[in-house]
Design a protein around this motif. Structure first.
Motif, mmCIF file in Angstrom:
data_model
loop_
_atom_site.group_PDB
_atom_site.id
_atom_site.type_symbol
_atom_site.label_atom_id
_atom_site.label_comp_id
_atom_site.label_asym_id
_atom_site.label_seq_id
_atom_site.Cartn_x
_atom_site.Cartn_y
_atom_site.Cartn_z
ATOM 1 N N ARG A 33 0.845 -1.189 0.000
ATOM 2 C CA ARG A 33 0.000 0.000 0.000
ATOM 3 C C ARG A 33 0.885 1.246 0.000
ATOM 4 O O ARG A 33 1.959 1.234 0.578
ATOM 5 C CB ARG A 33 -0.887 0.022 1.256
ATOM 6 C CG ARG A 33 -1.967 -1.017 1.263
ATOM 7 C CD ARG A 33 -2.624 -1.109 2.623
ATOM 8 N NE ARG A 33 -1.701 -1.569 3.661
ATOM 9 C CZ ARG A 33 -2.000 -1.649 4.952
ATOM 10 N NH1 ARG A 33 -3.190 -1.299 5.364
ATOM 11 N NH2 ARG A 33 -1.117 -2.090 5.815
ATOM 12 N N LEU A 35 1.751 4.461 1.506
ATOM 13 C CA LEU A 35 1.496 5.137 2.779
ATOM 14 C C LEU A 35 2.501 6.270 2.921
ATOM 15 O O LEU A 35 3.657 6.120 2.505
ATOM 16 C CB LEU A 35 1.629 4.144 3.948
ATOM 17 C CG LEU A 35 0.633 2.977 3.905
ATOM 18 C CD1 LEU A 35 0.976 1.923 4.944
ATOM 19 C CD2 LEU A 35 -0.782 3.482 4.110
ATOM 20 N N SER A 57 5.596 7.495 12.691
ATOM 21 C CA SER A 57 4.531 6.620 12.179
ATOM 22 C C SER A 57 4.365 5.399 13.071
ATOM 23 O O SER A 57 3.246 4.999 13.395
ATOM 24 C CB SER A 57 4.816 6.202 10.733
ATOM 25 O OG SER A 57 5.934 5.345 10.673
ATOM 26 N N THR A 64 -3.479 1.920 16.902
ATOM 27 C CA THR A 64 -4.383 2.733 16.072
ATOM 28 C C THR A 64 -4.334 2.264 14.619
ATOM 29 O O THR A 64 -3.275 1.916 14.109
ATOM 30 C CB THR A 64 -3.983 4.228 16.152
ATOM 31 O OG1 THR A 64 -3.826 4.585 17.532
ATOM 32 C CG2 THR A 64 -5.045 5.124 15.564
ATOM 33 N N GLN A 65 -5.505 2.269 13.969
ATOM 34 C CA GLN A 65 -5.612 1.794 12.583
ATOM 35 C C GLN A 65 -4.894 2.730 11.610
ATOM 36 O O GLN A 65 -4.917 3.945 11.796
ATOM 37 C CB GLN A 65 -7.086 1.793 12.161
ATOM 38 C CG GLN A 65 -7.987 0.979 13.042
ATOM 39 C CD GLN A 65 -8.036 -0.466 12.613
ATOM 40 O OE1 GLN A 65 -7.705 -0.792 11.475
ATOM 41 N NE2 GLN A 65 -8.419 -1.332 13.510
ATOM 42 N N VAL A 66 -4.362 2.135 10.533
ATOM 43 C CA VAL A 66 -3.650 2.903 9.503
ATOM 44 C C VAL A 66 -4.520 4.048 8.969
ATOM 45 O O VAL A 66 -4.072 5.192 8.854
ATOM 46 C CB VAL A 66 -3.246 1.968 8.338
ATOM 47 C CG1 VAL A 66 -2.747 2.768 7.147
ATOM 48 C CG2 VAL A 66 -2.175 0.997 8.799
ATOM 49 N N ALA A 67 -5.794 3.749 8.672
ATOM 50 C CA ALA A 67 -6.663 4.761 8.052
ATOM 51 C C ALA A 67 -6.805 5.997 8.949
ATOM 52 O O ALA A 67 -6.877 7.122 8.451
ATOM 53 C CB ALA A 67 -8.033 4.165 7.764
ATOM 54 N N THR A 68 -6.833 5.784 10.258
ATOM 55 C CA THR A 68 -6.967 6.915 11.186
ATOM 56 C C THR A 68 -5.651 7.678 11.276
ATOM 57 O O THR A 68 -5.629 8.910 11.370
ATOM 58 C CB THR A 68 -7.320 6.398 12.601
ATOM 59 O OG1 THR A 68 -8.423 5.527 12.481
ATOM 60 C CG2 THR A 68 -7.629 7.511 13.574
ATOM 61 N N ILE A 70 -3.203 8.203 9.088
ATOM 62 C CA ILE A 70 -2.673 8.957 7.940
ATOM 63 C C ILE A 70 -2.837 10.480 8.108
ATOM 64 O O ILE A 70 -1.877 11.233 7.981
ATOM 65 C CB ILE A 70 -3.331 8.481 6.623
ATOM 66 C CG1 ILE A 70 -2.839 7.057 6.335
ATOM 67 C CG2 ILE A 70 -2.989 9.408 5.455
ATOM 68 C CD1 ILE A 70 -3.470 6.400 5.129
ATOM 69 N N ASP A 71 -4.051 10.914 8.457
ATOM 70 C CA ASP A 71 -4.297 12.347 8.572
ATOM 71 C C ASP A 71 -3.462 12.965 9.718
ATOM 72 O O ASP A 71 -2.850 14.018 9.562
ATOM 73 C CB ASP A 71 -5.804 12.565 8.808
ATOM 74 C CG ASP A 71 -6.099 14.005 9.112
ATOM 75 O OD1 ASP A 71 -5.661 14.846 8.324
ATOM 76 O OD2 ASP A 71 -6.739 14.290 10.156
ATOM 77 N N GLU A 208 2.738 -6.161 6.439
ATOM 78 C CA GLU A 208 1.730 -5.925 5.397
ATOM 79 C C GLU A 208 0.951 -7.207 5.105
ATOM 80 O O GLU A 208 -0.264 -7.185 4.927
ATOM 81 C CB GLU A 208 2.454 -5.443 4.128
ATOM 82 C CG GLU A 208 1.554 -4.993 3.015
ATOM 83 C CD GLU A 208 1.107 -3.546 3.175
ATOM 84 O OE1 GLU A 208 1.280 -2.963 4.256
ATOM 85 O OE2 GLU A 208 0.544 -3.015 2.205
ATOM 86 N N THR A 212 -3.088 -7.405 5.443
ATOM 87 C CA THR A 212 -3.950 -7.438 4.250
ATOM 88 C C THR A 212 -4.300 -8.849 3.755
ATOM 89 O O THR A 212 -5.280 -9.022 3.062
ATOM 90 C CB THR A 212 -3.285 -6.671 3.079
ATOM 91 O OG1 THR A 212 -2.034 -7.299 2.764
ATOM 92 C CG2 THR A 212 -3.033 -5.220 3.422
#
Ligand code: SF4
Length: 414
Positions: A33, A35, A57, A64-68, A70-71, A208, A212
């Motif tokens: 992915r 990132l 990172s 904490t989840q990757v999607a959260t 990133i921002d 990874e 995934t």
């Protein structure tokens, strides 16, 4: 010393290790992915800057989840692109940026460690996993291994939750994966298999794969790049343990890495027989009475009183509505009384318990606490001119509240 586990749980065949490395890295090169921290680590020529990017990172990704993440990560790196910049930040700024990400001590320790590198290590990051772990507060064995392998190319393995799952399945490890003995063996295996030329990529590929493909509930074994090296899959297909040439079978019940004799392989679970963990402790239940004090601000917009928590312990240094832990089962009337006394201490004037309006309950789960906030409201008259005298309390508009270092639980309360 206890005898080592039978070789069928380990990687002892060099050709098999080579195949594992080759298959995993080829898959990672094709499927990884995109990132932001990976892009930064791959393009940043300065090793210390790479290390800082990986470090931030990795700390954010703990729990904490990757999607959260990133921002938060992008905002953090924009605000403090270097270790030196972070070392100059205040804890309040760190908490404000971290607000909502949870486990707040992570941000605090990251900043303390940055200060330490600048003031005690002449601004240079330690470069091996051993030194990183020894010298930097908040950097454990996993984070140290990740920074050292990804940023400095040290051939050292890493073991996080994803890697535990992948390794336990690859080698049919069914003993409690959170026990110290099994954890030590998993680190030994990770160190033995890590690719010597591309350790950082290999470690990221393992994680990874766990995130995934080799996922907890329904792993995609058919698409897995290392299915040929996976003993759990072979066992599922064969319906019995894989015969390993020249290797003794595990003795039933006394192998330190096999499932316990009382809970043997369950064929309905397939590869998800692994990993296994001892039952988790139930979170402790706690109750807290909290009061949203509201007044009209100068432009008529509502303002709320927030107060600062102590600088250590749970949610250290964050802001909240005046709150007080209360005993389970404390009567409603008594609860109002103790809360009114607590408010009086903040306001410096008497508060009538009868004026507190019960609004409802908010439940928030911290990692180890099942917290119930009993929420009250106290609207103050329009002509309240009282201002907080203490630096530990302040009045904020809703917008200011959202931008303050407040926890997710308090946002739910509002
Ligand atoms: Fe995981 Fe299945 Fe791959 Fe084995 S074959 S590593 S269980 S995804």
């Amino acid at each position: 010393a206890p005898a080592p586990p039978p070789a069928q749980h380990l990687f002892s065949d060099p050709a098999e290790i080579q195949a594992l490395r080759g298959n995993l890295l080829a898959w990672y090169d094709k499927c990884k992915r995109d990132l932001p921290w990976r892009t930064l680590a791959a393009t940043e020529p300065d090793a210390d800057r790479r290390a800082y990017a990986v470090w931030v990172s990795e700390i954010m990704l703990q729990q904490t989840q990757v999607a959260t993440v990133i921002d938060y990560y992008n905002r953090w790196m924009q605000k403090w692109p270097t270790l030196q910049a972070l070392a100059q930040a205040s804890l309040e700024e760190v908490n404000e940026l971290w607000a909502g990400l949870g486990y707040y001590s992570r941000g605090k320790r990251l900043q303390e460690a940055a200060k330490k590198v600048v003031s005690e290590l002449a601004g240079r990051m330690p470069r091996t996993a051993e030194d990183l772990q020894k010298l930097l507060p908040g950097v454990g064995r996993y984070t140290a291994g990740a920074i050292a392998s990804i940023s400095y190319g040290q051939a050292t393995g890493v073991v996080d939750g994803n890697v535990v799952r992948v390794l336990c399945r690859l080698r049919c490890i069914g003993a409690d994966s959170s026990s110290p003995a099994v954890t030590d063996w998993l680190w030994d295996i990770a160190n033995a298999v890590v690719d010597r030329r591309r350790p950082g990529d290999f470690n990221q590929a393992m994680m990874e794969l766990g995130a995934t493909v080799c996922v907890p509930k329904a792993p995609l074994c058919g698409e897995c790049p290392v299915k040929k090296q996976c003993r759990a899959r072979q066992r599922k297909l064969l319906g019995k343990p894989t015969p390993v040439p020249d290797v003794e079978d595990c003795g039933v019940g006394d192998c330190p890495l096999c499932p316990p004799a009382a809970e043997p392989w369950d064929s309905s679970l397939g590869v998800t027989n692994f990993p296994r963990k001892a039952a988790k402790k139930q979170p402790r239940a706690a109750r807290t009475a909290t009061c949203v004090l509201e007044r009209r601000g100068c432009h008529g917009a509502p303002e709320y009183l927030i107060v600062q928590r102590p600088s250590s312990g749970l949610l250290a240094g964050l802001w909240e509505f005046p709150s007080l832990p209360v005993a389970q089962g404390l009567q409603e009337e008594k609860q109002r009384e103790v809360l009114a006394d607590h408010l009086q201490a903040w306001m410096g004037q008497p508060v009538a318990a009868g004026g507190l309006q019960f609004i409802g309950e908010v439940v928030h789960i911290f990692s180890h606490i099942h917290q119930t906030y009993v929420v009250y409201s106290l609207p103050l008259d329009g002509d309240v001119t009282w201002d907080s005298a203490s630096s530990l309390s302040r009045w904020v508009t809703e917008e200011e509240f959202q931008a303050s270092a407040v926890s997710t639980a308090m946002k739910k309360v509002l």
